[in-house]
Design a protein around this motif. Structure first.
Motif, short mmCIF file in Angstrom:
data_model
loop_
_atom_site.label_atom_id
_atom_site.label_comp_id
_atom_site.label_asym_id
_atom_site.label_seq_id
_atom_site.Cartn_x
_atom_site.Cartn_y
_atom_site.Cartn_z
N PHE A 7 18.05 -60.24 -18.42
CA PHE A 7 17.74 -59.42 -17.25
C PHE A 7 18.46 -59.97 -16.02
CE2 PHE A 7 15.11 -59.04 -13.40
CZ PHE A 7 15.15 -57.67 -13.23
N PHE A 43 20.99 -55.28 -19.69
CA PHE A 43 19.68 -54.66 -19.50
C PHE A 43 19.19 -54.03 -20.79
CE2 PHE A 43 20.72 -54.12 -14.78
CZ PHE A 43 19.87 -55.16 -14.40
N ILE A 95 12.70 -52.79 -16.74
CA ILE A 95 14.01 -53.13 -17.31
C ILE A 95 14.67 -51.88 -17.88
CG2 ILE A 95 15.20 -54.48 -19.07
CD1 ILE A 95 13.13 -56.66 -18.72
#
Length: 567
Positions: free
Chosen positions: A45, A64, A76
């Motif tokens: 992330f 991602f 996310i």
């Protein structure tokens, strides 16, 4: 005195980072796949955030997506959707479009628009029609959805539905461009009288758009009315002489070449997104404007003005690699080719690769495009190739009925730098007559007179006016200080030149002037310090010789004039 701003220095849009994760987000160091390979989902992330902040939307989308797969986290997933959209992977973005209760309303609204566009791109008009119907997509995408809806109906085979003019209460953009789209769809339905009524209305406003003129002109050519089309093009060029697309249309019609075909449904839908994209750019909504342009290009990958706009956004975001890729899309023969090549050259100029920039600028200028030739002249001046710059500018000035003051200004500078002062002065005075309140012009001509000891009273008034207009300009305050110096008011000269140095601490000429003023008021040590400082600031040959001569002779500005090496 400093060289004037380049004519096309503002060519690339300078906007907020197009792919920043949040307002004020700082630049993060680039992250590669190898570094993230063994990272946790949180690490991936963070890698995605770093890539997004660096303008690397494609890399961000991968990071991602991997984090999303492992965690299933809604936030996310939204980031993965955004990154895929900004990277231009519309198919992937549509698959990731947020729909759940945990997703933000803003992402869900944008997601609906993305899914509808992907359906149009895949020829699934019925699906797109349902997605775009009945105000199902809300603000801020309502206008875009309304403009797309008739094209979705056309693709679904609903001819009558495609001819319903889109409306959004109080939205003049939808009113105007909706009518333009309706005109094209009327033509598709072979309802030519109604098509012409809409086209005429679109070009009858006080400032008709280039899109409307091209659309109506193409319609007239297809109806066998070439002379009417030529009259329309000529009328527009009388108002907007720099319109490259209309010039090309006029040249085509004049030569009797093949008439342009009607827009396909996908091309028409893409054109419908062009105005909302430009509106978002004007409003500094950089992420949304980039998103709309990516959607537009999913529908029509050959829409070259959209590629140029993407390049502008990427360059503004500091992503030169992506900007160059976008500017590289228009090919020779495209009306956007010269513009794209000139902007491509700018990406190298700003990276201090002047050789590549000049090579590209020459290639773009070879097309004859006036904007590309202006860019070449700018690059030549920046590279101190003043003789060729003056030659290019002279050609542009000779072609213009009323030369742009900026062309005269730039040629005047080139002549002045070449030592052809009478010609330079004439150009600068002509430019100033056209723009009597322009601070850059007032300063340049005023300083030129001051430095030569000519017209001192008039020049003083000019630079005072320039400083009043732009008091934060070190170059202009320097001109005022130098005027006081030339007129013998050394105390005032010191005061103004100290202000100028505070504003432009790294300018060698201003520091040199301040040293001279210090010397005149008896502050000899400070004067010598300033001249030594000049030598650390990469001065040109003239300023370097001046400072070295004063230091070596120990006589300050009253000593013998220094000789410049090689001159």
């Amino acid at each position: 005195m400093r060289l004037p701003l380049l004519l096309t220095a503002a060519a690339p849009l300078v906007l907020l980072a197009a792919c920043a994760s949040a307002p004020g987000a700082g630049r993060a160091p680039p992250v590669n796949d190898a570094a993230a390979a063994g990272a946790s989902s949180y690490g991936m992330f963070l890698a995605g955030e770093a890539a997004l902040n660096s303008g690397k939307s494609g890399d961000a989308a991968r990071f991602f997506d991997r984090a999303r797969t492992e965690t299933g986290d809604a936030m996310i997933s939204e980031r993965a959707f955004t990154a895929a959209l900004l990277a231009g992977d519309i198919n992937r973005a549509a698959a990731l479009a947020p729909t759940g209760d945990d997703a933000s309303e803003a992402s869900k609204r944008l997601g609906k628009l993305v899914v509808a566009v992907e359906a149009l791109a895949e020829g699934k008009g019925k699906d797109a029609k349902v997605l775009l119907a009945n105000d199902s997509i809300a603000f801020p995408h309502k206008s875009a959805a309304a403009l797309l809806a008739p094209w979705a109906a056309a693709q679904a085979g609903d001819v009558e539905g495609s001819l319903v003019r889109p409306q959004v209460r109080g939205d003049r953009l939808v009113d105007y461009f909706g009518q333009l789209g309706q005109a094209a769809l009327y033509e598709r339905a072979k309802r030519y009288d109604e098509a012409e009524t809409d086209y005429k209305a679109a070009v009858s406003v006080s400032t008709p758009t280039e899109m409307a003129v091209i659309g109506y002109g193409g319609f007239l050519e297809r109806r066998g009315r070439r002379l009417d089309a030529l009259a329309l093009y000529e009328e527009h060029l009388a108002r907007e002489s720099g319109s490259i697309a209309v010039k090309a249309a006029k040249a085509r019609a004049s030569a009797g070449k093949t008439t342009p075909p009607m827009l396909t449904i996908r091309e028409g839908a893409a054109q419908a997104l062009l105005a909302p994209s430009a509106t978002m750019i004007a409003a500094k909504q950089t992420q949304l404007s980039l998103a709309y342009l990516r959607l537009l290009l999913r529908l029509d990958p050959q829409r070259d003005e959209a590629w140029v706009m993407v390049g502008d956004l990427m360059q503004g975001a500091g992503d030169a690699e992506s900007a160059r890729a976008a500017y590289g899309h228009p090919k020779p023969g495209s009306t956007e080719y010269a513009t794209a090549q000139a902007k491509l050259a700018w990406t190298y100029q700003t990276a201090d690769d002047k050789e590549t920039a000049l090579k590209l600028a020459r290639a773009a200028a070879a097309s004859g495009d006036s904007d590309a030739r202006v860019t070449l002249a700018d690059f030549l001046r920046a590279d101190e190739q003043y003789a060729e710059a003056a030659q290019v500018l002279s050609g542009l000035i000779a072609e213009a009925k009323t030369p742009d003051w900026r062309l005269l200004y730039s040629r005047g500078v080139a002549y002045e730098r070449l030592g052809r002062w009478p010609e330079g002065q004439a150009d600068l005075q002509a430019a100033l007559k056209a723009r009597p309140d322009e601070p850059e012009l007032l300063n340049y001509l005023g300083y030129s007179w001051i430095d030569r000891g000519e017209h001192l009273k008039e020049a003083m008034g000019m630079v005072q006016k320039a400083v009043a207009a732009d008091p934060r300009s070190g170059a202009m305050v320097d001109s005022l200080g130098w005027a006081y110096y030339r007129m013998g008011d050394y105390k005032q000269a010191v005061e103004k030149l100290e202000q100028a140095v505070e504003l432009e601490a790294g300018d060698p000429e201003i520091n040199n002037h301040l040293g001279d003023a210090y010397w005149k008021v008896g502050r000899r040590d400070e004067a010598q310090f300033q001249w030594r400082r000049v030598l650390t600031l990469k001065p040109d040959d003239k300023i370097k010789a001046s400072a070295e001569g004063k230091l070596s002779a120990g006589l300050g500005p009253d000593g013998p004039a220094p000789k410049i090496a090689g001159k």
